[in-house]
Write an enzyme that holds these catalytic residues in place. Structure first.
Site, PDB file in Angstrom:
ATOM      1  N   ASP A  27       0.869  -1.177   0.000  1.00  0.00           N
ATOM      2  CA  ASP A  27       0.000   0.000   0.000  1.00  0.00           C
ATOM      3  C   ASP A  27       0.903   1.223   0.000  1.00  0.00           C
ATOM      4  O   ASP A  27       2.069   1.141   0.371  1.00  0.00           O
ATOM      5  CB  ASP A  27      -0.807   0.068   1.305  1.00  0.00           C
ATOM      6  CG  ASP A  27      -1.943  -0.917   1.307  1.00  0.00           C
ATOM      7  OD1 ASP A  27      -2.203  -1.502   0.262  1.00  0.00           O
ATOM      8  OD2 ASP A  27      -2.564  -1.076   2.374  1.00  0.00           O
TER       9      ASP A  27
ATOM     10  N   ASP B 125      -5.027  -3.559   4.898  1.00  0.00           N
ATOM     11  CA  ASP B 125      -5.536  -3.110   6.193  1.00  0.00           C
ATOM     12  C   ASP B 125      -7.040  -3.295   6.354  1.00  0.00           C
ATOM     13  O   ASP B 125      -7.524  -3.549   7.430  1.00  0.00           O
ATOM     14  CB  ASP B 125      -5.156  -1.638   6.438  1.00  0.00           C
ATOM     15  CG  ASP B 125      -5.481  -0.747   5.253  1.00  0.00           C
ATOM     16  OD1 ASP B 125      -6.272  -1.174   4.395  1.00  0.00           O
ATOM     17  OD2 ASP B 125      -4.956   0.373   5.182  1.00  0.00           O
TER      18      ASP B 125
ATOM     19  N   ASP C  42      -9.522  -6.507   2.319  1.00  0.00           N
ATOM     20  CA  ASP C  42      -8.191  -6.944   1.888  1.00  0.00           C
ATOM     21  C   ASP C  42      -7.937  -8.391   2.317  1.00  0.00           C
ATOM     22  O   ASP C  42      -6.981  -9.020   1.860  1.00  0.00           O
ATOM     23  CB  ASP C  42      -7.095  -6.064   2.522  1.00  0.00           C
ATOM     24  CG  ASP C  42      -7.070  -4.682   1.902  1.00  0.00           C
ATOM     25  OD1 ASP C  42      -7.530  -4.545   0.754  1.00  0.00           O
ATOM     26  OD2 ASP C  42      -6.587  -3.736   2.562  1.00  0.00           O
TER      27      ASP C  42
HETATM   28  P1  ATP Z   1      -3.487   3.099   0.177  1.00  0.00           P
HETATM   29  O1  ATP Z   1      -2.397   3.746  -0.585  1.00  0.00           O
HETATM   30  O2  ATP Z   1      -2.989   2.553   1.446  1.00  0.00           O
HETATM   31  O3  ATP Z   1      -4.314   2.174  -0.630  1.00  0.00           O
HETATM   32  P2  ATP Z   1      -5.229   5.345   0.061  1.00  0.00           P
HETATM   33  O4  ATP Z   1      -5.630   6.216   1.171  1.00  0.00           O
HETATM   34  O5  ATP Z   1      -4.492   5.982  -1.036  1.00  0.00           O
HETATM   35  O6  ATP Z   1      -4.474   4.188   0.714  1.00  0.00           O
HETATM   36  P3  ATP Z   1      -7.943   4.626  -0.013  1.00  0.00           P
HETATM   37  O7  ATP Z   1      -7.950   4.641   1.451  1.00  0.00           O
HETATM   38  O8  ATP Z   1      -8.658   3.542  -0.747  1.00  0.00           O
HETATM   39  O9  ATP Z   1      -6.485   4.633  -0.561  1.00  0.00           O
HETATM   40  O10 ATP Z   1      -8.466   6.031  -0.520  1.00  0.00           O
HETATM   41  C1  ATP Z   1      -8.738   6.259  -1.875  1.00  0.00           C
HETATM   42  C2  ATP Z   1      -9.190   7.663  -2.048  1.00  0.00           C
HETATM   43  O11 ATP Z   1     -10.373   7.886  -1.287  1.00  0.00           O
HETATM   44  C3  ATP Z   1      -8.202   8.721  -1.580  1.00  0.00           C
HETATM   45  O12 ATP Z   1      -7.322   9.084  -2.595  1.00  0.00           O
HETATM   46  C4  ATP Z   1      -9.098   9.873  -1.205  1.00  0.00           C
HETATM   47  O13 ATP Z   1      -9.423  10.652  -2.330  1.00  0.00           O
HETATM   48  C5  ATP Z   1     -10.372   9.185  -0.744  1.00  0.00           C
HETATM   49  N1  ATP Z   1     -10.410   9.098   0.705  1.00  0.00           N
HETATM   50  C6  ATP Z   1      -9.447   8.616   1.526  1.00  0.00           C
HETATM   51  N2  ATP Z   1      -9.842   8.683   2.798  1.00  0.00           N
HETATM   52  C7  ATP Z   1     -11.077   9.206   2.799  1.00  0.00           C
HETATM   53  C8  ATP Z   1     -12.043   9.508   3.814  1.00  0.00           C
HETATM   54  N3  ATP Z   1     -11.804   9.291   5.092  1.00  0.00           N
HETATM   55  N4  ATP Z   1     -13.216  10.049   3.446  1.00  0.00           N
HETATM   56  C9  ATP Z   1     -13.477  10.267   2.154  1.00  0.00           C
HETATM   57  N5  ATP Z   1     -12.631  10.005   1.166  1.00  0.00           N
HETATM   58  C10 ATP Z   1     -11.440   9.476   1.461  1.00  0.00           C
END
Ligand code: ATP
Length: 968
Positions: free
Chosen positions: A396, A700, A704
């Site tokens: 990730d 996480d 997953d």
């Molecule tokens: P990873 O790299 O670990 O997969 P990530 O944060 O990039 O994590 P996600 O958690 O799936 O991936 O988030 C994807 C997208 O969703 C982010 O780029 C952001 O735009 C949006 N996002 C992340 N957290 C939130 C949240 N708490 N509420 C709303 N949108 C969110």
């Protein structure tokens, strides 16, 4: 039923509820309550009757309290009645009350499973075929009145049992420590505050918040649910998740149908909920069936199992050779039966590598303990070995490769782009427009955007000693900090516009939505999420003066601009809804939203990630980044970390269009996958495995879990990971850090190396002595060692010397060589050759000196003592060869890095000197003092052994280099 899941915003609504009867002792209260609950029900027993029963059975105070709760049909009671009965409201218990109840009910743990007494554990060490062989030998030597042989054999058995006992204790405590590290936490509300505690401190009456991926920490009666579904398979065997609500069910409804209850040990697969604890520890349904969750199983791995099987076959082989030698000795060579019997006993005892299992287990246990110290908690031991074979790590991005310390740097509204200063969550910073500082209140569209981001938010910022940290999602923490920079107090705002309902954020749909109501009764839905998702659901955009149709082109342009500087992007939209709305559903946010704006959030890469990625590359491991983030953000961060440089990045949407063959091709070429959801991870793992890769995958979320299970090594995040992910994984990263994975690979390789070193050392030292005896019998010359002498050497060397190797540090090139082929047998042809070759060298050295001494007219006692010393010194020399599996031991490093090697060699040297010079030993073992010139010969033989084996290693390295495998 209203859904007030975010308590922090609504606490004031409940503050008016009186806390009653708090001064009463809980048990008194329970007894009193019990008489009123379902007094009319034929299922209830009268309190007096129960009291009498308890008194009669003399049940202790605590158990009595538990019994009073245990029998209550919570599932059949309305939720307000449940709360009243447990004397709690939605603000939770007070700390003082919780403490009292903890005293009364005890910890929320299952009664310890039966622990074997140390005495029993010690005696179990003798329960082993090898030991039976030795004990029978001791018995027979005793009957023949060869007391010294009997004594030494019993000594071997005893030393073995003691070492086995100690190592088992060490292994157990290592596992116990790891079990503790995996203990659950629960989010609860106490004194009106949301907090996180260890689940074992939960008490009946605690208000618990559940979110998707959590393991339910106790038996809980639900009081608020939000699309909650639970996997109850651990309890009921039902494999499909069941959905839950808060309505009470009929009396006597079976466990699986109690929709308003969730039970300890089950998993939240979707949604969120709030509930009140009605049963803890042994009072829970899980407690009744007495199972343990989260157990780290016994110490074993494929290699250890192979070794165990090998050990059994070896024993059979040794017994066969022994019988054969006995027959040759008595029938053909005319040795007396008694002598030959003693000899064969010694032969068997010396040939059986009884120390091997102990050495293997302790190497593994200590390794696993070390890995835990390095923040990699091993849940499934075979993973330790698999780590050494990993060829691809899929990681990730957020929080693993990056710091997960988010700060909003850019805010975009339909007409403007603002820059915001400040670092971390510290809520101090300014807003700039075209490099000029501005006041937020002068830009209503900006104010509204920030304000929506604060409301559509579950995080809490807290300050301690001037340090601001976030409880909850770091992305949301960044928005709260931004809100405070804009002059908004999140607590006040959340109270003013309280939340009625919400759709929690999940990686699949990539947005979160809330339904809020302001003081005038107007209701809004706020949605925040990945910008593409928000844009496609929005019909308008909010301008300074009102709204106008959305211009997607403008937004996509801005998203690219922000993402290409490595910032995460997040958008917020809103929608006004009618006053009678009580719930927000997916249908409500499908369209018609008004786009408020966009945030650019920095999440800097961890410095140590870059180093770790480079280490992996050197170790022949490809690192792939699989993220939910925007493709441009992912590509830029990837580039900064040396992942996928110069290669294209692929999105989840593109992956979906590929068939399996195409995907297999793409996973080989692409290192950055963006906007992926958890199902993509599973497909990627499968495609990589189909390409023959050994894959480690991080994860996480609850979704997953399938990919983590499928991966050869599933790595779950210890901090932000859900319980579901942790349980599916074989290793939990306590610090969520990518560099821990590289560290774990290094450690995994070290452990495997050390296991191999143990085998490579032990087998030839046993083999050498065996060959000496067999050669003497076969070629009919005086035995170079008597049975007692063989037993002595075996007793003092085998385990003591080898244990030193378990502490061996990783070799210098451990991360410079390619991953181990998982299909390769535990010992390579070269290693099997080495075992035979070294056995032969040791035999040759011993026989050479023995015959030389006899020829020089020395007594047989002196010659035999020289043989024993030659074998001991040869073993010590060979130990030094074994410190480095493949690389040369002719280096200065041989003198450092592992003091235990030299300590065990020192002890052995002292014992061998006593054996040689103590008159008492002369009588016991028929030994004789050696002259200095004898020692020169012995030491020369040791040095010769060391050099010959080094030469052999050098030839092997040369051949490997010629075959294109320089590091083997
Ligand atoms: P990873 O790299 O670990 O997969 P990530 O944060 O990039 O994590 P996600 O958690 O799936 O991936 O988030 C994807 C997208 O969703 C982010 O780029 C952001 O735009 C949006 N996002 C992340 N957290 C939130 C949240 N708490 N509420 C709303 N949108 C969110």
């Amino acid at each position: 039923m209203a859904h007030f899941l975010d308590l922090s915003g609504h606490l004031s609504r409940y503050r008016s509820i009186p806390a009653h009867m708090k001064t009463l002792s809980l048990s008194f209260w329970l007894q009193k309550r019990f008489s009123t609950i379902f007094a009319d029900s034929h299922h209830a027993i009268s309190t007096a009757e129960k009291e009498r029963q308890l008194d009669k059975e003399n049940i202790k105070y605590r158990e009595r309290s538990q019994l009073f709760l245990k029998d209550l049909p919570w599932y059949a009671m309305p939720d307000d009645q449940v709360l009243a009965r447990l004397e709690v409201d939605r603000n939770g218990l007070t700390e003082a009350e919780a403490k009292k109840r903890l005293h009364e009910f005890g910890l929320n743990t299952l009664s310890a499973t039966k622990v074997r007494s140390p005495f029993a554990r010690f005696f179990l060490q003798f329960n082993n075929v090898l030991i039976y062989v030795l004990l029978v030998s001791a018995l027979i030597t005793g009957l023949l009145r060869h007391w010294i042989d009997t004594g030494v054999i019993l000594g071997v058995v005893l030393i073995n049992a003691i070492i086995g006992f100690i190592q088992e204790g060490k292994a157990e405590s290592a596992l116990e420590a790891i079990r503790k590290m995996l203990s659950l936490e629960a989010t609860i509300v106490r004194d009106g505050k949301r907090m996180s505690i260890f689940s074992e401190e939960l008490v009946p009456g605690d208000i618990v918040m559940l979110a998707s991926g959590d393991r339910v920490p106790a038996d809980i009666r639900l009081i608020d649910v939000n699309s909650l579904s639970i996997d109850e398979s651990a309890l009921t065997g039902e494999s499909h998740p069941v959905s839950k609500d808060v309505e009470p069910v009929q009396m006597n409804t079976p466990l699986g149908d109690r929709k308003d209850m969730v039970y300890s040990g089950t998993l939240v697969t979707h949604g969120s909920a709030m509930g009140v604890v009605v049963g803890t520890g042994d009072m829970t349904e899980f407690g009744r069936i007495g199972q343990m969750i989260n157990e780290v199983k016994e110490i074993t791995t494929p290699l250890l199992r192979q070794i165990a099987v090998f050990g059994r076959w070896l024993t059979v082989g040794i017994l066969a050779v022994t019988v054969f030698t006995f027959i040759i000795g008595t029938v053909i060579r005319d040795y007396s039966i008694a002598d030959m019997f003693l000899m064969c006993v010694a032969l068997a005892v010396s040939a059986i590598p009884e120390g091997l299992p102990a050495v293997m287990t302790i190497t593994l246990a200590l390794g696993v303990q070390r890995m835990a110290r390095l923040n990699a908690i091993v849940r499934r031991l075979p993973a330790v070995e698999t780590l050494g074979s990993v060829t691809v790590i899929c990681s990730d991005k957020t929080g693993t490769l990056t710091k997960n310390e988010m700060t909003v740097q850019t805010v975009v509204t339909p007409d403007r782009l603002f820059e915001v200063t400040g670092t971390g969550y510290f809520p101090a910073g300014e807003f700039y427009l075209n490099h000029h500082m501005v006041e937020v209140y002068k830009y209503p569209e900006l104010e509204e955007l920030v304000h929506a981001a604060v409301l559509c938010n579950d995080a809490v910022l807290q300050e301690k000693d001037d340090t601001w940290t976030v409880i909850g999602d770091p992305t949301e923490g960044a928005l709260l900090s931004l809100g405070m920079k804009a002059g908004i107090d999140p607590n006040v705002q959340r109270d003013l516009e309280y939340r009625i309902s919400s759709i929690p954020f999940e990686s699949e749909h990539r947005f979160m939505a809330t339904l809020n109501q302001d003081s005038s009764g107007t209701k809004f839905i706020f949605v925040k999420g990945a910008p593409e998702t928000i844009i496609e659901r929005s019909s308008d955009e909010r301008t300074e003066t009102g709204k106008r149709p959305i211009n997607p082109h403008y937004w996509h342009e801005k998203i690219r601009e922000i993402a290409s500087s490595g910032q995460r992007t997040l958008a917020v939209a809103a929608k006004k809804v009618s006053a009678d709305k009580t719930d927000v559903t997916f249908g409500d946010v499908e369209g018609g939203l008004v786009m408020l704006g966009l945030f650019g959030i920095i999440d800097p890469p961890r410095e140590e990630s870059l180093l770790a990625v480079d280490q992996c590359h050197h170790a022949g491991i490809v690192v792939k980044m699989i993220t939910g983030d925007h493709v441009e953000t992912a590509r830029v961060i990837g580039e900064r970390l040396n992942i996928g440089v110069g290669k294209p990045a692929v999105t989840g949407a593109e992956l979906e269009k590929m068939d399996d063959a195409e995907l297999r091709r793409v996973v080989g070429e692409v290192d950055v996958f963006a906007r992926t959801s958890p199902e993509h991870k599973l497909r990627l793992v499968e495609a990589l495995q189909a390409n023959g890769e050994v894959t480690a995958m991080t994860g996480d979320g609850v979704n997953d879990a399938p990919a983590l299970k499928r991966a050869n090594v599933g790595l779950a995040m210890g901090v932000k990971g859900t319980e579901a992910a942790k349980e599916a994984a074989s290793i939990v990263l306590a610090d969520d850090n990518f560099s821990t994975i590289a560290g774990a690979v290094r450690e995994g390789r070290r452990i495997y190396d050390n296991l191999q070193k143990g085998i490579l050392f032990l087998l030839p030292t046993n083999g050498g002595m065996t060959m000496v005896v067999i050669a003497a019998v076969l070629f009919d010359f005086a035995l170079p060692m008597t049975s007692k002498q063989i037993l002595w050497i075996n007793m003092i060397t085998a385990v003591t010397l080898c244990l030193g190797l378990t502490f061996e540090r990783p070799e210098a090139n451990v991360m410079d060589r390619p991953p181990r082929n998982p299909k390769a047998p535990p010992l390579s042809y070269y290693q099997i050759w080495r075992i035979v070759f070294v056995s032969f060298i040791l035999m040759l050295a011993a026989l050479l000196l023995f015959n030389l001494e006899l020829r020089r007219g020395q007594s047989i006692e002196v010659a035999r003592t020289i043989v024993a010393c030659t074998i001991v010194v040869g073993q010590m020399a060979y130990l030094l060869n074994c410190r480095f599996l493949r690389s040369s031991s002719l280096t200065r490093r041989i003198f450092c890095g592992n003091p235990s090697i030299y300590i065990s060699m020192g002890i052995l040297a002292v014992l061998q000197l006593i054996y040689t010079y103590a008159p008492w030993f002369h009588d016991l073992f028929d030994t004789a003092s050696l002259r200095p010139q004898d020692w020169i010969l012995v030491l020369a033989m040791g040095l010769g052994t060391f050099l010959i084996i080094e030469m052999d290693k050098a030839i092997e390295r040369f051949l490997a280099a010629r075959n294109g495998k320089p590091d083997f």
